[in-house]
Design an enzyme around this catalytic site. Structure first.
Site, PDB file in Angstrom:
ATOM      1  N   GLY A   1       0.802  -1.229   0.000  1.00 53.08           N
ATOM      2  CA  GLY A   1       0.000   0.000   0.000  1.00 53.08           C
ATOM      3  C   GLY A   1       0.832   1.275   0.000  1.00 53.08           C
ATOM      4  O   GLY A   1       0.355   2.334   0.369  1.00 53.08           O
TER       5      GLY A   1
ATOM      6  N   ASP B   1      -3.409  -0.541 -10.768  1.00 47.13           N
ATOM      7  CA  ASP B   1      -2.168   0.148 -11.137  1.00 47.13           C
ATOM      8  C   ASP B   1      -2.047   0.350 -12.645  1.00 47.13           C
ATOM      9  O   ASP B   1      -1.409   1.294 -13.099  1.00 47.13           O
ATOM     10  CB  ASP B   1      -0.943  -0.634 -10.646  1.00 47.13           C
ATOM     11  CG  ASP B   1      -0.696  -0.386  -9.163  1.00 47.13           C
ATOM     12  OD1 ASP B   1      -1.172   0.643  -8.655  1.00 47.13           O
ATOM     13  OD2 ASP B   1      -0.047  -1.227  -8.525  1.00 47.13           O
TER      14      ASP B   1
ATOM     15  N   GLU C   1       7.007  -3.809 -12.352  1.00 49.86           N
ATOM     16  CA  GLU C   1       6.574  -3.612 -10.962  1.00 49.86           C
ATOM     17  C   GLU C   1       6.295  -4.978 -10.358  1.00 49.86           C
ATOM     18  O   GLU C   1       5.448  -5.723 -10.846  1.00 49.86           O
ATOM     19  CB  GLU C   1       5.303  -2.750 -10.940  1.00 49.86           C
ATOM     20  CG  GLU C   1       4.789  -2.517  -9.535  1.00 49.86           C
ATOM     21  CD  GLU C   1       3.397  -1.900  -9.499  1.00 49.86           C
ATOM     22  OE1 GLU C   1       2.943  -1.333 -10.528  1.00 49.86           O
ATOM     23  OE2 GLU C   1       2.743  -2.004  -8.452  1.00 49.86           O
TER      24      GLU C   1
ATOM     25  N   PRO D   1      12.866  -0.969  10.320  1.00 48.15           N
ATOM     26  CA  PRO D   1      12.176  -1.931   9.450  1.00 48.15           C
ATOM     27  C   PRO D   1      12.710  -1.864   8.014  1.00 48.15           C
ATOM     28  O   PRO D   1      12.873  -2.898   7.362  1.00 48.15           O
ATOM     29  CB  PRO D   1      10.714  -1.492   9.512  1.00 48.15           C
ATOM     30  CG  PRO D   1      10.602  -0.721  10.780  1.00 48.15           C
ATOM     31  CD  PRO D   1      11.931  -0.062  10.989  1.00 48.15           C
TER      32      PRO D   1
ATOM     33  N   GLN E   1      15.739  -1.039   7.082  1.00 49.38           N
ATOM     34  CA  GLN E   1      17.068  -1.674   7.056  1.00 49.38           C
ATOM     35  C   GLN E   1      16.943  -3.196   7.027  1.00 49.38           C
ATOM     36  O   GLN E   1      17.625  -3.879   6.266  1.00 49.38           O
ATOM     37  CB  GLN E   1      17.859  -1.305   8.311  1.00 49.38           C
ATOM     38  CG  GLN E   1      18.342   0.116   8.380  1.00 49.38           C
ATOM     39  CD  GLN E   1      18.951   0.382   9.765  1.00 49.38           C
ATOM     40  OE1 GLN E   1      19.596  -0.478  10.346  1.00 49.38           O
ATOM     41  NE2 GLN E   1      18.730   1.566  10.280  1.00 49.38           N
TER      42      GLN E   1
ATOM     43  N   CYS F   1     -22.175   2.691 -15.734  1.00 50.30           N
ATOM     44  CA  CYS F   1     -22.443   1.249 -15.798  1.00 50.30           C
ATOM     45  C   CYS F   1     -23.675   0.877 -14.970  1.00 50.30           C
ATOM     46  O   CYS F   1     -24.783   1.080 -15.421  1.00 50.30           O
ATOM     47  CB  CYS F   1     -21.209   0.448 -15.401  1.00 50.30           C
ATOM     48  SG  CYS F   1     -21.250  -1.190 -16.154  1.00 50.30           S
TER      49      CYS F   1
ATOM     50  N   GLU G   1     -30.891  -8.930 -12.577  1.00 47.20           N
ATOM     51  CA  GLU G   1     -29.784  -9.197 -11.655  1.00 47.20           C
ATOM     52  C   GLU G   1     -30.293  -9.129 -10.211  1.00 47.20           C
ATOM     53  O   GLU G   1     -29.816  -9.834  -9.337  1.00 47.20           O
ATOM     54  CB  GLU G   1     -28.675  -8.147 -11.873  1.00 47.20           C
ATOM     55  CG  GLU G   1     -27.422  -8.378 -11.048  1.00 47.20           C
ATOM     56  CD  GLU G   1     -26.282  -7.405 -11.388  1.00 47.20           C
ATOM     57  OE1 GLU G   1     -26.439  -6.562 -12.294  1.00 47.20           O
ATOM     58  OE2 GLU G   1     -25.235  -7.507 -10.737  1.00 47.20           O
TER      59      GLU G   1
ATOM     60  N   HIS H   1     -17.652   2.426 -18.674  1.00 49.12           N
ATOM     61  CA  HIS H   1     -16.910   2.985 -17.534  1.00 49.12           C
ATOM     62  C   HIS H   1     -16.103   4.165 -18.059  1.00 49.12           C
ATOM     63  O   HIS H   1     -14.916   4.038 -18.370  1.00 49.12           O
ATOM     64  CB  HIS H   1     -15.994   1.923 -16.923  1.00 49.12           C
ATOM     65  CG  HIS H   1     -16.742   0.909 -16.122  1.00 49.12           C
ATOM     66  ND1 HIS H   1     -17.125   1.134 -14.825  1.00 49.12           N
ATOM     67  CD2 HIS H   1     -17.218  -0.313 -16.440  1.00 49.12           C
ATOM     68  CE1 HIS H   1     -17.786   0.086 -14.370  1.00 49.12           C
ATOM     69  NE2 HIS H   1     -17.862  -0.810 -15.332  1.00 49.12           N
TER      70      HIS H   1
ATOM     71  N   GLU I   1     -14.885   6.548 -16.631  1.00 50.42           N
ATOM     72  CA  GLU I   1     -13.772   6.960 -15.769  1.00 50.42           C
ATOM     73  C   GLU I   1     -12.445   6.317 -16.193  1.00 50.42           C
ATOM     74  O   GLU I   1     -11.375   6.859 -15.916  1.00 50.42           O
ATOM     75  CB  GLU I   1     -14.093   6.631 -14.303  1.00 50.42           C
ATOM     76  CG  GLU I   1     -14.080   5.154 -13.903  1.00 50.42           C
ATOM     77  CD  GLU I   1     -15.380   4.400 -14.202  1.00 50.42           C
ATOM     78  OE1 GLU I   1     -16.166   4.873 -15.057  1.00 50.42           O
ATOM     79  OE2 GLU I   1     -15.585   3.324 -13.612  1.00 50.42           O
TER      80      GLU I   1
HETATM   81  N1  GLN Z   1     -24.005  -5.458 -12.640  1.00 48.16           N
HETATM   82  C1  GLN Z   1     -24.160  -4.799 -13.886  1.00 48.16           C
HETATM   83  C2  GLN Z   1     -23.897  -5.717 -15.064  1.00 48.16           C
HETATM   84  O1  GLN Z   1     -23.257  -6.737 -14.907  1.00 48.16           O
HETATM   85  C3  GLN Z   1     -23.268  -3.584 -13.972  1.00 48.16           C
HETATM   86  C4  GLN Z   1     -21.829  -3.918 -14.023  1.00 48.16           C
HETATM   87  C5  GLN Z   1     -20.931  -2.791 -13.636  1.00 48.16           C
HETATM   88  O2  GLN Z   1     -21.355  -1.801 -13.079  1.00 48.16           O
HETATM   89  N2  GLN Z   1     -19.657  -2.936 -13.919  1.00 48.16           N
HETATM   90  O3  GLN Z   1     -24.297  -5.448 -16.148  1.00 48.16           O
END
Ligand code: GLN
Length: 597
Positions: free
Chosen positions: A44, A101, A171, A221, A223, A417, A441, A546, A548
């Site tokens: 970490g 990472d 890494e 630690p 060392q 998502c 789901e 996603h 992000e």
């Molecule tokens: N659980 C949802 C799916 O499998 C959304 C998945 C997620 O948010 N990565 O479609």
């Protein structure tokens, strides 16, 4: 003996040779340098952040770099790992589910990586066992040394060939002393032996304690762990000391003395406000020069490209420091107690905030605590809400309540998502007279399965690596907010990781009531982006992707730019005019979308 000579001599060995050094076609000994980063004392410490920052300062010098993370665990990838224990699952364009990472490397280096950049013990051992069945070890008993370590070196050299990099940054996951990474450390020792002097640079990231009761930094630690590393045959060239405050000279001297590393290469790597400040911190400490000298790379370095790269990055970090318009974005999720679960979202908010001069505060909202009656109170200070990715039932009601609140109160909303699917469910329930609408789901028997399992997923058994993964094209609806966000492009590639989708049979009903599906998959009727018209809501946008994962400091995700810009307006602290071409919300705003239920 130089690496080339030694590697050549490996072809002239006894019949029962003890060497095992698989060489991928095209590998030219001596052409690629390797920098290996080890962690000691504890996990970490931000080894990935450190290694990627180091790779960046070398990249800025005009050198081609590529990273690889070697993970000790036996999973083939990170797809089946709980983000609560291991941090977010990062997804690459080729669909690889990997350690968070890799996200740090992609962002720092502004490079799209592939499955060659991520290697787990699970992959190595599978490869060894399969090769053994094919008779690939020629009658030998297959051993950890040289065979398993040989396959590790083979992976590093394969990456060197395919990437054409000047330097491969390796890494090593975990901490020195862990059983599961001992053979990875051994592989690095062998690599240095085979490649020869001047080809490998070993860097140790260690930790300096400062117990509050003592009020002074302690290096014991660090060392002791150095001794452990030496015993494994690794004699580091560079030591970076992680600590809360700058590491004092006396402590660095002790470490230098106990490790034979010159003082000039024992650096302090203390905490700082943003990971994006670390490359400059390393540069001013002189780590870049140390690596150039150790690897004899001076001649390849290019001053001009360094000035250019530094300029752009430093403008970003300067803007980050100066950003002062405060906004608060709430993230409602299940894993809020562990920030690593949402590492890329935090970064994407920083990128967008920095570009718009906003100081983004994040408020973590545990969706399992968000009861319907508490929503207004719990979300009252927010200028924007994100419902991030997720799986399963726990916390889903709280997420639904927060989407409803955002939609009704005109609070800027970004769904990612699961946050996209939840927005569809909320709209179906409250605007389309489908009161029990749900995803299968959560409720397989719902009367209105507005979100259902993808047809191709129905046939799949098991959990590993089989969702709809990786980069896919999204076709953009002209005239939409999405089109505005991407400068009227016809399509854009985004990254995905999901098993469920909006059931196509409900699309018309949802659209009739005003929901706009502005992004669709290129070849299938899979809805990828939704939005509410800007005259009904200041910013209500969600994506099955996603978003992000593909945001970068110098190229923020337009989804996050849109959210932060709307949040700035919402907070009343902005003077942004309607001249910004990326602004989707120029129209007069009414606080809520029409509700029909
Ligand atoms: N659980 C949802 C799916 O499998 C959304 C998945 C997620 O948010 N990565 O479609």
């Amino acid at each position: 003996m130089h690496g080339e000579d030694l590697l050549a001599s490996l072809s002239d060995v006894s019949d029962e040779t003890e060497f095992y050094t698989p060489m991928p076609a095209g590998y030219k000994p001596g052409q690629t340098k390797f920098v290996a980063v080890f962690g000691t004392v504890m996990s970490g410490l931000g080894k990935g952040i450190f290694a990627s920052s180091m790779a960046k300062v070398m990249q800025d010098k005009g050198l081609a770099v590529t990273p690889i993370k070697l993970e000790g665990y036996l999973n083939r990838d990170s797809g089946t790992l709980n983000p609560y224990r291991h941090g977010e699952v990062f997804v690459l364009d080729d669909g690889m589910e990997c350690d968070m990472d890799l996200g740090t490397y992609e962002r720092m280096l502004d490079q799209n990586l592939s499955r060659l950049n991520f290697c787990t013990s699970g992959q190595i051992f599978s490869q060894v066992l399969e090769k053994e069945r094919r008779g690939g070890y020629l009658g030998r008993d297959v051993q950890m040394i040289p065979h398993v370590t040989g396959e590790v070196k083979g992976r590093l050299r394969e990456l060197a060939v395919v990437s054409g990099a000047d330097i491969v940054f390796v890494e090593i996951g975990g901490t020195v002393g862990d059983h599961e990474n001992a053979y990875l450390i051994e592989a690095m020792r062998e690599l240095q032996y085979e490649e020869g002097p001047g080809s490998c640079c070993f860097v140790v990231l260690t930790y300096i304690l400062e117990p509050p009761a003592l009020g002074e930094q302690k290096s014991k630690p660090a060392q002791l762990n150095m001794q452990r590393l030496n015993a494994a045959g690794i004699h580091p060239h560079i030591i970076a000391c992680r600590a809360r405050k700058p590491v004092v000279k006396k402590v660095r001297e002790k470490l230098a003395l106990h490790s034979n590393v010159p003082m000039a290469r024992v650096f302090s790597m203390h905490d700082c406000e943003s990971v994006n400040l670390i490359p400059e911190m390393l540069r001013s400490a002189g780590i870049d020069q140390a690596v150039l000298e150790l690897l004899n790379l001076e001649e390849k370095a290019d001053q001009d490209s360094e000035q250019e790269a530094r300029g752009a990055w430093n403008t970003y970090t300067q803007q980050f420091r100066e950003a002062n318009k405060p906004i608060t974005i709430g993230i409602t999720g299940k894993y809020t107690s562990l920030r690593d679960s949402y590492a890329s979202i935090i970064q994407a908010l920083e990128h967008a905030g920095t570009h718009l001069g906003a100081k983004v505060q994040i408020e973590w909202i545990d969706s399992t605590m968000l009861a319907d009656d508490a929503v207004a109170q719990m979300l009252q200070r927010l200028h924007g809400i994100i419902v991030p990715g997720g799986f399963g039932t726990r916390g889903a009601d709280g997420k639904l309540a927060s989407v409803r609140h955002a939609r009704q109160q005109g609070i800027p909303y970004l769904g990612l998502c699961y946050g996209f699917q939840i927005a569809v469910i909320e709209f179906a329930r409250n605007c389309c007279s489908m009161p029990q609408a749900n995803t299968t789901e959560i409720d397989p028997d719902t009367a209105f399965p507005v979100v259902d399992i993808l047809p191709e997923q129905k046939l799949i058994e098991g959990l590993g690596g089989n969702m709809r993964l990786g980069g896919h094209d999204v076709v953009i609806k002209p005239g939409s907010i999405l089109a505005g966000m991407y400068d009227q492009a016809k399509s854009v590639q985004l990254r995905f990781r999901h098993r469920y989708e909006v059931d196509p049979q409900f699309i018309e009903r949802l659209e009739d009531k005003g929901l706009i599906f502005s992004g669709k998959a290129a070849k299938h009727p899979i809805m990828q982006v939704l939005e509410l018209p800007p005259d009904t809501h200041p910013y209500f946008v969600a994506t099955q992707a996603h978003a992000e994962l593909t945001s970068r400091p110098l190229a923020p995700s337009p989804f996050f730019l849109g959210l932060v810009q709307a949040a700035l307006r919402f907070s009343g602290s902005t003077d942004l005019g309607s001249t910004n071409p990326k602004d989707p919300n120029d129209a007069e705003q009414s606080p809520q979308a029409a509700e029909t239920a």
